[in-house]
Design a protein around this motif. Structure first.
Motif, mmCIF file in Angstrom:
data_model
loop_
_atom_site.group_PDB
_atom_site.id
_atom_site.type_symbol
_atom_site.label_atom_id
_atom_site.label_comp_id
_atom_site.label_asym_id
_atom_site.label_seq_id
_atom_site.Cartn_x
_atom_site.Cartn_y
_atom_site.Cartn_z
ATOM 1 N N ILE A 1 10.845 -0.656 12.743
ATOM 2 C CA ILE A 1 11.271 0.726 12.520
ATOM 3 C C ILE A 1 10.429 1.339 11.402
ATOM 4 C CG2 ILE A 1 13.210 2.210 11.827
ATOM 5 C CD1 ILE A 1 15.076 0.003 12.870
ATOM 6 N N SER A 2 10.063 2.596 11.560
ATOM 7 C CA SER A 2 9.305 3.294 10.519
ATOM 8 C C SER A 2 10.228 3.677 9.369
ATOM 9 C CB SER A 2 8.659 4.559 11.094
ATOM 10 O OG SER A 2 7.710 4.234 12.083
ATOM 11 N N ARG A 3 9.875 3.182 8.173
ATOM 12 C CA ARG A 3 10.619 3.516 6.964
ATOM 13 C C ARG A 3 9.630 3.871 5.857
ATOM 14 N NH1 ARG A 3 13.550 -1.247 8.718
ATOM 15 N NH2 ARG A 3 15.698 -0.742 9.297
ATOM 16 N N GLU A 4 10.141 4.355 4.738
ATOM 17 C CA GLU A 4 9.279 4.720 3.613
ATOM 18 C C GLU A 4 9.602 3.932 2.349
ATOM 19 O OE1 GLU A 4 9.166 8.915 3.043
ATOM 20 O OE2 GLU A 4 8.197 9.285 4.983
ATOM 21 N N ARG A 5 10.474 2.933 2.452
ATOM 22 C CA ARG A 5 10.820 2.109 1.289
ATOM 23 C C ARG A 5 11.312 0.761 1.788
ATOM 24 N NH1 ARG A 5 16.445 2.215 0.370
ATOM 25 N NH2 ARG A 5 17.533 3.540 1.872
ATOM 26 N N VAL B 1 0.821 -1.214 0.000
ATOM 27 C CA VAL B 1 0.000 0.000 0.000
ATOM 28 C C VAL B 1 0.854 1.262 0.000
ATOM 29 C CG1 VAL B 1 -1.670 1.337 1.364
ATOM 30 C CG2 VAL B 1 -2.005 -1.123 1.014
ATOM 31 N N GLY B 2 1.900 1.297 0.806
ATOM 32 C CA GLY B 2 2.769 2.472 0.883
ATOM 33 C C GLY B 2 2.268 3.485 1.890
ATOM 34 N N VAL B 3 3.200 4.078 2.633
ATOM 35 C CA VAL B 3 2.831 4.948 3.753
ATOM 36 C C VAL B 3 2.010 6.152 3.307
ATOM 37 C CG1 VAL B 3 4.979 6.294 3.662
ATOM 38 C CG2 VAL B 3 3.747 6.049 5.840
#
Length: 371
Positions: free
Chosen positions: A260-264, A229-231
């Protein structure tokens, strides 16, 4: 061969307890001297690509990758392309428009013959539930039944499956719990076979983006789809579910999760396995659903994914010689690296497997979570 690069790589491997040319399960044999420069220049992508190209072998691939993760070498060796990957993920919504369909074309449409060989009796491409199971087929059936029990399914209910895969969850729910349902997928190969598997049941399979949904359901489930889905779209995703779910209904979200919060995602995984994917963190999930749902239950059985992946590896290794020649040796090494790397992330607890049960307004009197 650059002796300095070789020394740097060997020093890093030594920190992880890995000896090139050694005999321990985690040890590797370096077959091409270009390996050292490629790994230092390209990080995890270089490691995976050099394995695909036959530049190194491991006594036990998953044991080797476990040792790298335990030593946190993945956090210290970054490839030159990772900065651009991070920039793209920050700047663009990679999971919008046609980007949302790319993973369907490149991964889930690889071929139903491959997935039939790997996944077992049921075409369920997600973590099994091994608490009372001792084989893959039983673990997958236990997982499907756990989902139905958590959703409190009853005959006559209308159920939505977001990211339905080959339709096995709806098929199970229709046969065992008497429900009817709609499943959506972005994979043409999955949709075609799902319709075949669900023939004769009150189950509709659609090729559809989840954002297009706007119709009522008594319960919603989503298994192994949220990772795509993607953030940037998490809030829209939860708003879509809330729009479709009746006031007394339940929503079950089954997803791999990150600490951990990441975007990729990992660069090698993004290029070769799951384009435009990313693993959500607990913080990202709760922020996206705030004000839309009451969290009734959060169940983590991440170690079960290691056992599931081992079973998939055993199945596909036993079937390689009978598969279509298009799955050549390069593909075979890619697939081995994918499965072993996934085992390593769950074995080291870097990744989790979560099932969340959410309700729009809270279950009156409280929710009792099945296990």
């Amino acid at each position: 061969m650059d002796a300095g690069l070789q020394r740097r790589v060997e020093a890093l491997l030594q920190e992880a307890g890995v000896t090139p040319g050694g005999e321990q399960p985690q040890d590797i044999q370096i077959l091409d001297p270009r390996f050292h420069a490629r790994v230092l220049a390209n990080g995890s992508r270089g490691l995976g690509e050099s394995y695909m190209d036959g530049w190194w072998q491991a006594n036990s691939l998953d044991a080797f990758l476990v040792h790298l993760l335990e030593a946190r070498l993945d956090e210290r060796v970054h490839g030159s392309g990772e900065i651009w990957d991070a920039f793209k993920a920050k700047l663009f919504n990679l999971q919008a428009g046609q980007g949302s369909y790319e993973v369907g074309r490149r991964h889930y449409d690889l071929g139903n013959d491959l997935y039939r060989a790997m996944l077992g009796k049921r075409l369920v491409y997600s973590c099994g539930y091994w608490r009372d199971a001792d084989n893959l087929d039983d673990a997958q059936e236990a997982k499907l039944d756990l989902i139905c029990r958590k959703l409190q399914l009853r005959p006559g209910m209308r159920v939505l499956d977001i990211g339905c895969g080959w339709g096995e969850a709806l098929k199970f729910a229709a046969e065992r719990y008497g429900v009817e349902g709609v499943g959506i997928t972005i994979s043409a190969e999955q949709a075609e076979l799902a319709r075949e598997l669900c023939a004769g049941l009150p189950v509709e399979i659609r090729m559809q983006d989840y954002r297009e949904l706007d119709e009522p359901f008594d319960a919603v489930l989503s298994v192994g789809m949220f990772e795509h889905v993607g953030v940037k779209n998490y809030r829209t995703y939860f708003e879509t579910v809330r729009r479709c779910l009746g006031g007394q209904g339940l929503f079950l979200l089954h997803s791999i999760g990150s600490n951990i919060s990441r975007e990729r995602t990992d660069p090698w995984i993004a290029r070769y396995i799951f384009p435009n994917s990313m693993l959500p963190s607990a913080a990202q999930i709760t922020a996206a659903m705030e004000g839309l749902f009451v969290l009734e239950d959060w169940h983590n059985f991440g170690p079960d994914y290691d056992r599931t992946l081992q079973a998939w590896r055993n199945n596909v290794e036993a079937a390689w010689e009978q598969l279509d020649p298009r799955y050549d040796e390069h593909f075979r090494r890619m697939w081995r690296f994918y499965l072993a790397g996934s085992m390593a992330t769950f074995r080291t607890r870097h990744s989790q497997l979560w099932q969340l049960v959410l309700s729009p307004r809270g279950v009156p009197g409280g929710y009792v979570a099945p296990r």
